[in-house]
Design a protein around this motif. Structure first.
Motif, PDB file in Angstrom:
ATOM      1  N   TYR A  80       0.803  -1.241  -0.113  1.00 52.41           N
ATOM      2  CA  TYR A  80       0.353  -0.094  -0.099  1.00 52.41           C
ATOM      3  C   TYR A  80       1.091   1.238  -0.097  1.00 52.41           C
ATOM      4  O   TYR A  80       1.802   1.428   0.742  1.00 52.41           O
ATOM      5  CB  TYR A  80      -0.997  -0.238   1.282  1.00 52.41           C
ATOM      6  N   SER A  81       0.451   2.245  -0.653  1.00 52.83           N
ATOM      7  CA  SER A  81       1.117   3.542  -0.699  1.00 52.83           C
ATOM      8  C   SER A  81       0.712   4.304   0.444  1.00 52.83           C
ATOM      9  O   SER A  81      -0.509   4.024   1.143  1.00 52.83           O
ATOM     10  CB  SER A  81       0.762   4.443  -1.749  1.00 52.83           C
ATOM     11  N   SER A  82       1.275   5.375   0.929  1.00 53.29           N
ATOM     12  CA  SER A  82       0.929   6.099   2.193  1.00 53.29           C
ATOM     13  C   SER A  82      -0.518   6.620   1.869  1.00 53.29           C
ATOM     14  O   SER A  82      -1.410   6.588   2.997  1.00 53.29           O
ATOM     15  CB  SER A  82       1.975   7.333   2.306  1.00 53.29           C
ATOM     16  N   ARG A  83      -0.731   6.896   0.682  1.00 53.39           N
ATOM     17  CA  ARG A  83      -2.004   7.527   0.398  1.00 53.39           C
ATOM     18  C   ARG A  83      -3.104   6.556   0.667  1.00 53.39           C
ATOM     19  O   ARG A  83      -4.298   6.847   1.214  1.00 53.39           O
ATOM     20  CB  ARG A  83      -2.118   8.312  -0.841  1.00 53.39           C
ATOM     21  N   GLU A  84      -3.058   5.381   0.156  1.00 51.31           N
ATOM     22  CA  GLU A  84      -3.765   4.091   0.102  1.00 51.31           C
ATOM     23  C   GLU A  84      -4.196   3.999   1.743  1.00 51.31           C
ATOM     24  O   GLU A  84      -5.275   3.418   2.070  1.00 51.31           O
ATOM     25  CB  GLU A  84      -3.440   2.981  -0.756  1.00 51.31           C
ATOM     26  N   GLN A  86      -3.764   5.709   4.136  1.00 53.82           N
ATOM     27  CA  GLN A  86      -4.640   6.925   4.777  1.00 53.82           C
ATOM     28  C   GLN A  86      -6.161   6.607   4.488  1.00 53.82           C
ATOM     29  O   GLN A  86      -6.806   6.808   5.044  1.00 53.82           O
ATOM     30  CB  GLN A  86      -4.002   8.339   4.166  1.00 53.82           C
ATOM     31  N   GLU A  87      -6.198   6.199   3.316  1.00 46.73           N
ATOM     32  CA  GLU A  87      -7.630   6.131   2.814  1.00 46.73           C
ATOM     33  C   GLU A  87      -8.375   4.927   3.519  1.00 46.73           C
ATOM     34  O   GLU A  87      -9.600   4.995   3.708  1.00 46.73           O
ATOM     35  CB  GLU A  87      -7.603   6.127   1.152  1.00 46.73           C
ATOM     36  N   ARG A  89      -7.657   3.921   6.496  1.00 51.00           N
ATOM     37  CA  ARG A  89      -7.847   4.057   7.755  1.00 51.00           C
ATOM     38  C   ARG A  89      -9.183   4.975   7.908  1.00 51.00           C
ATOM     39  O   ARG A  89      -9.997   4.877   8.810  1.00 51.00           O
ATOM     40  CB  ARG A  89      -6.794   4.817   8.390  1.00 51.00           C
TER      41      ARG A  89
END
Length: 232
Positions: A80-84, A86-87, A89
């Motif tokens: 997972y990317s950091s953005r993924e 975050q989404e 969560r």
């Protein structure tokens, strides 16, 4: 530990987390294997310092393991990317942390709304859903109070409301009953159990309170960062 043929929401294999280096190394989590599926409430029991909070943090992807595999929603956590993350969560996970993380300047209602607004809900929709979950938890009378004017137990219940308001597929709760009287604590854990069973969600509770065993579908015991015995 697979439940009714369901795919695991969380799957850990040989997970370790070491802090520090050389002679200052501390192994907070050691060789943990774990599988939790939809419809289950898993209680991870252990004393303070046993690694429970670190384990929850690894599952949430807030920490990366030193070794082993953390698989969340069918994918390895590092994919997972950091953005993924975050989404995930924001939209699929709910959290109850020991320190609550409530914002003092916001009312209880606004604190719960914030999760939904962060996930993209309109203010009106967020307000309606937040009011509904406060009512389910019998704390609607706290809606307009700010955290500094709430008791420790009231803050805990607002934090639980915030964790459940987005209909999360995975709820991670760190000592969710620690600040509550026995009756209130059991009401909260019963609600979390019903949430898992009725909505086919996954709930993982970390606690030192052995009385929670009777509410769990699965119990694991943690000592010095390791699971001791077999899950029951």
């Amino acid at each position: 530990m697979t439940h009714n043929g369901a795919q695991p929401v969380v799957w850990l294999a040989g997970v370790e987390k070491v802090f520090g280096s050389n002679e200052h190394r501390t192994a907070a989590v050691q060789h943990v294997n774990l599988e939790v599926t939809t419809g289950q409430l898993l209680v991870c029991l252990g004393p303070s310092g046993s690694g429970k909070t670190t384990l929850l943090t690894l599952i949430a992807g807030l920490l990366r393991p030193t070794a082993g595999i953390v698989n969340l929603f069918g994918r390895r956590i590092e994919s997972y990317s950091s953005r993924e993350l975050q989404e995930l969560r924001a939209k699929r996970m709910g959290f109850v942390f020991q320190t609550f993380h409530l914002i003092d300047a916001l009312t209880a209602l606004e604190n719960v709304m914030l999760v939904l607004q962060f996930a993209g809900e309109s203010k009106r929709s967020a307000r309606d859903q937040a009011r509904a979950i406060l009512t389910r938890l019998h704390i609607e009378h706290l809606a307009q109070k700010c955290p500094p004017h709430l008791s420790h137990g009231e803050k805990q219940r607002v934090a639980v409301a915030r964790a459940l308001v987005n209909d999360a597929d995975l709820v991670l709760a760190d000592e969710p009953t620690a600040s509550l009287e026995s009756k209130q604590g059991f009401e909260v854990i019963e609600l979390l159990h019903a949430y898992a069973a009725e909505r086919q969600k996954c709930v993982i509770v970390a606690s030192h309170d052995r009385r929670l065993e009777e509410f769990a579908d699965v119990v694991v015991r943690l000592s010095d960062g390791q699971i001791v015995g077999n899950p029951v």
